[in-house]
Design an enzyme around this catalytic site. Structure first.
Site, PDB file in Angstrom:
ATOM      1  N   LYS A  97       0.854  -1.190   0.000  1.00 54.32           N
ATOM      2  CA  LYS A  97       0.000   0.000   0.000  1.00 54.32           C
ATOM      3  C   LYS A  97       0.881   1.228   0.000  1.00 54.32           C
ATOM      4  CE  LYS A  97      -3.884   2.117   0.125  1.00 54.32           C
ATOM      5  NZ  LYS A  97      -3.357   2.845  -1.067  1.00 54.32           N
ATOM      6  N   GLN A 118       7.095   3.891   3.985  1.00 54.40           N
ATOM      7  CA  GLN A 118       5.683   3.503   3.985  1.00 54.40           C
ATOM      8  C   GLN A 118       5.442   2.247   4.832  1.00 54.40           C
ATOM      9  OE1 GLN A 118       3.872   5.565   1.415  1.00 54.40           O
ATOM     10  NE2 GLN A 118       2.141   5.151   2.738  1.00 54.40           N
ATOM     11  N   LYS A 121       5.238   3.546   8.462  1.00 50.31           N
ATOM     12  CA  LYS A 121       4.079   4.443   8.578  1.00 50.31           C
ATOM     13  C   LYS A 121       2.791   3.626   8.612  1.00 50.31           C
ATOM     14  CE  LYS A 121       3.888   7.600   5.349  1.00 50.31           C
ATOM     15  NZ  LYS A 121       3.537   8.540   4.253  1.00 50.31           N
ATOM     16  N   LYS A 133       5.497   1.719  -3.014  1.00 49.73           N
ATOM     17  CA  LYS A 133       5.404   3.047  -3.623  1.00 49.73           C
ATOM     18  C   LYS A 133       5.717   2.926  -5.104  1.00 49.73           C
ATOM     19  CE  LYS A 133       4.702   7.308  -2.125  1.00 49.73           C
ATOM     20  NZ  LYS A 133       4.040   7.788  -0.892  1.00 49.73           N
ATOM     21  N   GLY A 172      -2.704   8.193  -4.506  1.00 50.23           N
ATOM     22  CA  GLY A 172      -2.014   9.362  -5.027  1.00 50.23           C
ATOM     23  C   GLY A 172      -0.785   9.736  -4.208  1.00 50.23           C
ATOM     24  N   ASP A 173      -0.033  10.672  -4.733  1.00 50.88           N
ATOM     25  CA  ASP A 173       1.093  11.316  -4.050  1.00 50.88           C
ATOM     26  C   ASP A 173       1.328  12.585  -4.869  1.00 50.88           C
ATOM     27  OD1 ASP A 173       3.250  10.490  -1.809  1.00 50.88           O
ATOM     28  OD2 ASP A 173       4.332  11.535  -3.383  1.00 50.88           O
ATOM     29  N   THR A 217      -4.554  13.696   4.835  1.00 51.29           N
ATOM     30  CA  THR A 217      -3.133  13.869   5.165  1.00 51.29           C
ATOM     31  C   THR A 217      -2.907  15.212   5.847  1.00 51.29           C
ATOM     32  OG1 THR A 217      -2.658  12.584   3.178  1.00 51.29           O
ATOM     33  CG2 THR A 217      -0.784  13.627   4.271  1.00 51.29           C
ATOM     34  N   SER A 384      -6.938   5.785   3.540  1.00 52.57           N
ATOM     35  CA  SER A 384      -6.975   4.842   2.412  1.00 52.57           C
ATOM     36  C   SER A 384      -7.400   3.456   2.903  1.00 52.57           C
ATOM     37  CB  SER A 384      -5.595   4.731   1.761  1.00 52.57           C
ATOM     38  OG  SER A 384      -5.373   5.785   0.858  1.00 52.57           O
TER      39      SER A 384
HETATM   40  N1  GLU Z   1       1.111   8.969  -0.755  1.00 54.16           N
HETATM   41  C1  GLU Z   1       0.533   8.987   0.563  1.00 54.16           C
HETATM   42  C2  GLU Z   1       1.594   8.686   1.574  1.00 54.16           C
HETATM   43  O1  GLU Z   1       2.707   9.145   1.420  1.00 54.16           O
HETATM   44  C3  GLU Z   1      -0.704   8.124   0.662  1.00 54.16           C
HETATM   45  C4  GLU Z   1      -0.554   6.687   0.298  1.00 54.16           C
HETATM   46  C5  GLU Z   1      -1.851   5.909   0.265  1.00 54.16           C
HETATM   47  O2  GLU Z   1      -2.907   6.437   0.587  1.00 54.16           O
HETATM   48  O3  GLU Z   1      -1.769   4.715  -0.083  1.00 54.16           O
HETATM   49  O4  GLU Z   1       1.383   8.077   2.591  1.00 54.16           O
END
Ligand code: GLU
Length: 452
Positions: A97, A118, A121, A133, A172-173, A217, A384
């Site tokens: 994810k 990630q 996190k 990612k 997204g990012d 976020t 998410s």
């Molecule tokens: N890109 C965001 C992050 O840095 C969200 C990632 C997501 O929702 O999967 O955590």
């Protein structure tokens, strides 16, 4: 970033040497690994079973890395070729994810640093999601909608085979918002003949998206700062806030700061920053950035009392709270010095790794409350995971219900990081706390699932 990374504790130095020699041209990835290894040395000391099972040696190597050609034709009829990436780092806690980033700076190092962060996190959110990612060096700025659509379709023509609601779920990012997610999802649906809602998050709320995902976020970063301040009996009320960036994270960090009684006075993009002492006009900022997709300098044309400072970052403006919400390594030692001199009390990272290691050390030495991105910006990916839950159950939760869930998750993220920092003898060190708490969860799961 020109800073040199300090020497690590002996117990993790060998792993870091291997990471450096295996990934010699990946400074961002090395930086992200260095920070985690530094934090988890005490966790390894008290968990010899993690060392015996080679947890760290395995974690620093992605489970799978995909790089692919993305050919597309621009509006002038010329062929363009970009490079696509998806790094599937760890699936021990759930499907991979993490977002997709479309920006000209994207390379393997950037995607690997983001994917590595990630993992921890996502673990910290307490939801069942692994870490990954992806992205491309494609630049959506200045492209027509039709060009963006053709690029997204070509990108998905390769990526679709690696995705799925139980396999890998992008979002997204930077450079990937509602428009791009729509095109990417549409192409996945076309190729696979499946309206598989749970294979992407950040979807439009009319077609499977979750309330509050867009806001999550930015709201979450403010909630995290609120929780750090609350430990000391302080709040946002009456405070001045510096925000960098003007994308999704920055816009909703500004909105939530207002709702909590603070005055956000800055916003920025890669051309410079605007300083509006009366408070950023959010409707104007949104129009410039989301509708016109223009440069932030346009802001001062309609707000004559505001100033635009070209080629600089907002950290020279004295504020109580700073929310770096633009990109990696945007806040260095010089910026930290100015923020500290200006009396900053709390810094919460809305972006991923926006503060350089030297800046982080300066904040911590000065007693500034510092919330690292992998804790402070976890609200996006946590929401998410809420979107995935709603998709799986074919439900839709209200905005208020969703925001309340986000609020609870952020409180838990804060409390887990806070408790881990205490447990390992560094009270108030949210960097150590976030890394240690996230790592412990991942490491126990890896131990249980064997050497794979
Ligand atoms: N890109 C965001 C992050 O840095 C969200 C990632 C997501 O929702 O999967 O955590």
């Amino acid at each position: 970033m020109t800073e040199t990374l300090h020497a690590l504790p002996a117990s993790v130095r060998g792993v870091f040497d291997t990471v450096q020699s295996r990934n010699p041209h990946e400074p961002e990835f090395q930086q992200a690994v260095h920070e985690v290894l530094d934090s988890i040395a005490p966790v390894l000391d008290s968990h010899p079973q993690f060392v015996e099972a080679g947890i760290v040696e395995r974690l620093v190597e992605p489970e799978r890395q995909i790089m692919f050609r993305v050919p597309w034709v621009d509006d002038a009829g010329s062929l363009q070729v970009n490079r696509g990436y998806r790094v599937q780092f760890s699936s021990v806690l759930g499907p991979y994810k993490g977002g997709l980033r479309f920006h000209p700076s994207v390379n393997l190092s950037i995607i690997k640093f983001l994917g590595f962060e990630q993992i921890f996190k996502n673990a910290l959110t307490g939801q069942g999601i692994g870490g990954g990612k992806g992205g491309s060096d494609f630049d959506p700025h200045g492209k027509s909608d039709a060009e963006v659509m053709r690029f997204c379709q070509s990108f998905m023509n390769e990526l679709y085979r690696h995705l799925g609601e139980h396999t890998d779920v992008p979002a997204g990012d930077i450079g990937v918002g509602g428009r791009e997610i729509g095109y990417l999802f549409g192409q996945y649906r076309k190729i696979t003949n499946r309206h598989e809602s749970g294979m992407f998050t950040g979807k439009g709320v009319q077609w499977g998206g979750a309330e509050v995902r867009t806001e999550a976020t930015g709201y979450g970063a403010v909630f995290f700062a609120q929780d750090m301040l609350a430990v000391h009996g302080e709040s946002f009320d009456g405070k001045r806030v510096a925000v960098s960036g003007s994308g999704n994270v920055a816009i909703y960090a500004i909105e939530k700061s207002y709702q909590l009684g603070a005055t956000p006075v800055t916003a920025s993009d890669s051309s410079g920053y605007v300083h509006d002492e009366n408070g950023i006009d959010l409707a104007l900022l949104r129009r410039i950035k989301e509708v016109e997709r223009g440069r932030i300098s346009a802001y001062v044309a309609e707000r004559p009392n505001a100033t635009f400072v070209e080629g600089a970052t907002p950290w020279e403006v004295p504020v109580d709270i700073a929310l770096p919400s633009a990109t990696q390594n945007e806040l260095d030692e010089h910026d930290a010095y100015r923020l500290i001199a200006g009396g900053v009390r709390a810094v919460a990272e809305g972006a991923n790794m926006p503060s350089t290691p030297g800046a982080v050390a300066m904040f911590q030495e000065a007693g500034v409350l510092f919330g690292p991105g992998k804790a402070a910006n976890a609200g996006g990916v946590a929401t998410s995971a809420l979107e995935m839950s709603q998709n799986a159950a074919r439900q839709r939760w209200s905005f208020d219900d969703s925001e309340a869930r986000l609020r609870t998750i952020m409180q838990n993220v804060h409390d887990s990081a806070f408790a881990a920092a205490e447990k390992y003898g560094r009270p108030g060190d949210y960097v150590l706390g976030a890394n240690a708490a996230g790592f412990e969860r991942v490491a126990h799961a890896m131990l249980a699932q064997g050497i794979i």
